[in-house]
Design a protein around this motif. Structure first.
Motif, mmCIF file in Angstrom:
data_model
loop_
_atom_site.group_PDB
_atom_site.id
_atom_site.type_symbol
_atom_site.label_atom_id
_atom_site.label_comp_id
_atom_site.label_asym_id
_atom_site.label_seq_id
_atom_site.Cartn_x
_atom_site.Cartn_y
_atom_site.Cartn_z
ATOM 1 N N SER A 366 38.671 43.561 36.906
ATOM 2 C CA SER A 366 37.447 43.730 36.121
ATOM 3 C C SER A 366 36.256 43.284 36.976
ATOM 4 C CB SER A 366 37.519 42.859 34.864
ATOM 5 O OG SER A 366 37.395 41.481 35.232
ATOM 6 N N LYS A 367 35.054 43.482 36.453
ATOM 7 C CA LYS A 367 33.847 43.060 37.182
ATOM 8 C C LYS A 367 33.831 41.547 37.400
ATOM 9 C CE LYS A 367 30.934 42.515 33.068
ATOM 10 N NZ LYS A 367 29.732 42.997 32.346
ATOM 11 N N ASN A 368 34.666 40.827 36.643
ATOM 12 C CA ASN A 368 34.725 39.369 36.766
ATOM 13 C C ASN A 368 35.735 38.903 37.806
ATOM 14 O OD1 ASN A 368 32.759 38.960 34.701
ATOM 15 N ND2 ASN A 368 34.337 39.440 33.181
ATOM 16 N N TYR A 378 37.485 41.496 28.599
ATOM 17 C CA TYR A 378 37.706 42.929 28.827
ATOM 18 C C TYR A 378 38.529 43.523 27.681
ATOM 19 C CZ TYR A 378 38.621 47.256 31.387
ATOM 20 O OH TYR A 378 38.676 48.582 31.758
ATOM 21 N N GLU A 393 23.834 51.203 33.580
ATOM 22 C CA GLU A 393 25.001 51.522 34.407
ATOM 23 C C GLU A 393 24.776 52.763 35.255
ATOM 24 O OE1 GLU A 393 28.254 49.877 31.135
ATOM 25 O OE2 GLU A 393 27.182 51.748 30.794
ATOM 26 N N ASP A 409 32.874 48.467 33.777
ATOM 27 C CA ASP A 409 32.994 47.012 33.977
ATOM 28 C C ASP A 409 34.118 46.643 34.934
ATOM 29 O OD1 ASP A 409 30.875 46.534 32.171
ATOM 30 O OD2 ASP A 409 32.250 46.688 30.467
ATOM 31 N N ARG A 410 34.209 47.385 36.030
ATOM 32 C CA ARG A 410 35.234 47.115 37.037
ATOM 33 C C ARG A 410 34.580 46.528 38.288
ATOM 34 N NH1 ARG A 410 39.876 49.995 35.837
ATOM 35 N NH2 ARG A 410 40.886 48.434 37.156
ATOM 36 N N GLU A 411 35.395 45.991 39.151
ATOM 37 C CA GLU A 411 34.891 45.343 40.378
ATOM 38 C C GLU A 411 34.301 46.367 41.355
ATOM 39 O OE1 GLU A 411 37.485 44.285 43.547
ATOM 40 O OE2 GLU A 411 39.289 44.834 42.420
ATOM 41 N N PRO A 412 33.480 45.908 42.320
ATOM 42 C CA PRO A 412 32.874 46.851 43.281
ATOM 43 C C PRO A 412 33.877 47.688 44.061
ATOM 44 C CG PRO A 412 31.709 44.754 43.348
ATOM 45 C CD PRO A 412 32.899 44.551 42.442
#
Length: 629
Positions: A366-368, A378, A393, A409-412
């Motif tokens: 996730s983005k976290n 999530y 977004e 909302d996912r990681e880079p």
């Protein structure tokens, strides 16, 4: 699809296999002194001729940056293609479909690697005859060829496990029986290869000085990095205490696997990783950061470009070893890249058919910075439902477009590595919209050239890829990254955790360096704040899971997962899961975003090692077959 477009794709491996097809028996490629001895003498008479032989020794390097030459690209579970693709890129897809056989093994390295070892031995036996070779060059050449000899043995070990070592050329007058060599225990082979790599590293230069002509040639950091990878593999569950191979032995009773677990193998591997890291740092190798002076790139986009160009920027500062004989050429990039330009949808190329599978998409954090099923914030249970892209977004997704919750909302690294229905794809010549539902620009139009899952492999496509007028595409080729520094950092973290456990603070130091480049918080912060298992990283088992997932994400689509799942003995778990994607033949979002099973993969214990061709065993009865084949 016109098949002539695929002719350029015949790999070096395929050419080598064809070139030594006449070597029909095992004796002939182990019997390493050729009949044409005067030609060998001539080859080592002067430096210019000897250099040609040096490059012949290099020529056996597998085409690791070529889809058809590297099983780690198409023979596993990371990407999938339409089943009809097996008629063109036959071997990888056929292995993925479970069609490997002992009678005619697919992607068999046995003969080409032993042919390479044969030429390396000829070189090492004759290089002292070269009269006009400066001493420093003489040492360097020997170092290069000792490395290549080690690397070809390593490729064989990786595929076949216990192999026979060919340390010296056999004389031409030995009897047929003397040529019939049995396999050696895995630990013996590992120690032999490690010793060769140590010898090579002492003779090799730390960096390449003549960059215009010699990039891709072997340096000391390459030799030490390969030794690190070898020893981590040897310490991993497949080779370290694997009870599946109890009783696997030669005809004389020699056991070929040590089935007793030995933690010291991890200690040794960790030391090799640290030595390789120190040598790489001393040679100026560092994690890549995108520092192009293009104006108006946001911080988020600079992170994406750092992730993508750590692979795609040729000869960048993170590269330990780039393959100059199998650049990630237009074909690989055409396989990965969809038709981005709406004005060029009629082009046959690019193909965009190298499709990430749904479980790989779900593997990204996730983005976290924690696994999506662990993130307290999530909405994991509803990840296949629909959501509309909001204005905030709009940099990475199309505002107002409806796509799956899974894509938000996912990681880079998710947005850098893959593209999806509703994504934006940033390129040097513009930002393109991806819309892949039925009838849209990136959907299936022909029997070939489409993503079977609805996802595209962005990571290996250079941001300079252009769809031209007419039928052609152009892009910057780059050397396939056989080894980059992030890989080495993760190998070190893994080995340290197995050797010492999470008490060693260096483990998270190296993992967090990679996470920071990917725009993520540290493991401690991310798990502490967002995971439903906040203390996971404090146990050896929990930290092992974190390091493995970090590795699978960071090294995604770089021909790493295939071998990692094998050495961890996780292939039997992962490659017995269904291959899934979206229902791409649907136009309406609610119908498109239904999970569809494309194939039920089957993997059994025997699949961890390649079969030796049954014909080779007939010729050399001292060769025992791998279990299950």
């Amino acid at each position: 699809m016109q098949h002539h477009h695929h002719k350029k794709r015949f790999s070096l491996l395929a050419l080598l296999l064809a070139g030594i097809a006449s070597l029909s028996s095992c004796e002939k490629f182990i019997d390493v002194v050729p009949d044409n001895v005067p030609t060998i003498d001539n080859a080592f008479s002067i430096r210019t001729e000897a250099e040609k032989y040096l490059f012949t020794c290099y020529s056996y390097l597998p085409a690791e940056g070529n889809y058809g030459g590297n099983p780690a690209y198409g023979a596993g579970d990371e990407t999938w293609q339409d089943e009809s693709f097996k008629t063109i890129d036959a071997s990888p897809m056929q292995i993925a479909l479970g069609l490997q056989t002992a009678g005619s093994p697919l992607m068999a390295y046995w003969q080409p690697m032993y042919a390479g070892i044969r030429d390396c031995n000829i070189f090492l036996e004759n290089v002292d005859k070269v009269v006009d070779l400066e001493p420093y060059m003489h040492s360097r050449w020997i170092g290069e060829v000792i490395f290549l000899k080690a690397y070809y043995h390593w490729q064989l070990l990786k595929l076949y496990g216990p192999i026979h070592i060919v340390d010296k050329n056999l004389p031409t007058d030995v009897s047929a029986d003397q040529v019939k060599i049995p396999r050696m225990p895995v630990d013996t082979v590992v120690n032999y290869i490690a010793g060769l790599l140590d010898s090579a590293a002492r003779l090799l230069p730390p960096t390449i000085q003549a960059r215009t002509t010699e990039l891709g040639r072997i340096t000391a950091p390459i030799a030490l990095a390969v030794k690190a990878r070898l020893l981590v593999t040897a310490a991993s569950p497949l080779f370290n205490g694997n009870a599946d191979y109890t009783g696997f032995k030669n005809q004389d009773g020699t056991l070929l696997f040590n089935t007793t677990y030995n933690k010291q193998k991890w200690v040794r591997a960790a030391a090799a990783c640290k030595a390789a890291i120190d040598a790489a740092h001393a040679a100026g190798i560092q994690l890549y950061k995108f520092n192009n002076s293009i104006a108006n790139l946001s911080d988020a986009m600079k992170i994406e470009m750092s992730i993508r160009n750590a692979v795609c920027e040729k000869w960048n500062e993170e590269l330990i070893w780039g393959s100059s004989n199998s650049r990630t050429d237009q074909y690989m990039q055409r396989l990965a890249c969809p038709k981005l330009d709406p004005a060029r949808l009629g082009n046959q190329d690019p193909l965009g058919q190298m499709a990430p599978t749904l479980k790989i998409v779900e593997q990204f954090y996730s983005k976290n910075g924690v696994p999506i099923e662990e993130d307290k914030t999530y909405d994991y249970a509803n990840r296949y439902t629909l959501r509309t892209v909001a204005p905030e977004e709009g940099e990475k997704m199309q505002v107002g477009y409806e796509t799956a919750v899974l894509n938000f909302d996912r990681e880079p690294r998710f947005y850098a590595d893959v593209a999806f229905d509703g994504a934006k794809w940033y390129m040097q010549n513009g930002t393109w919209n991806i819309q892949s539902r039925w009838g849209q620009n990136q959907s299936q139009k022909n029997v070939f050239g489409f993503s079977v899952t609805g996802y595209f492999t962005k990571k290996i496509v250079s941001w300079k890829f252009v769809i031209n007028e007419g039928q052609s595409t152009s892009t910057e080729e780059y050397p396939f990254p056989i080894f980059r520094l992030a890989d080495l950092y993760l190998l070190y973290a893994e080995a340290l955790n197995e050797a010492e456990g999470p008490a060693n603070a260096d483990i998270l130091t190296y993992v967090n360096l990679i996470r920071a480049r990917a725009g993520l918080k540290s493991v401690q912060e991310a798990w502490g704040q967002f995971s439903n298992n906040p203390s996971k990283y404090t146990s050896q088992e929990g930290l092992r899971a974190i390091i493995q997932q970090e590795r699978l994400i960071e090294m995604g689509f770089e021909a790493s997962r295939f071998w990692d799942l094998r050495r961890w003995k996780r292939a039997i778990e992962e490659q017995n899961k269904p291959v899934q994607g979206w229902d791409i033949a649907q136009a309406a979002p609610a119908a498109y975003y239904r999970v569809k099973t494309l194939w039920d993969q089957r993997f059994q214990v025997r699949d961890y090692l390649w079969p030796i061709k049954s014909g080779d065993i007939l010729v050399n009865p001292k060769l025992v077959q791998n279990p299950g084949w």
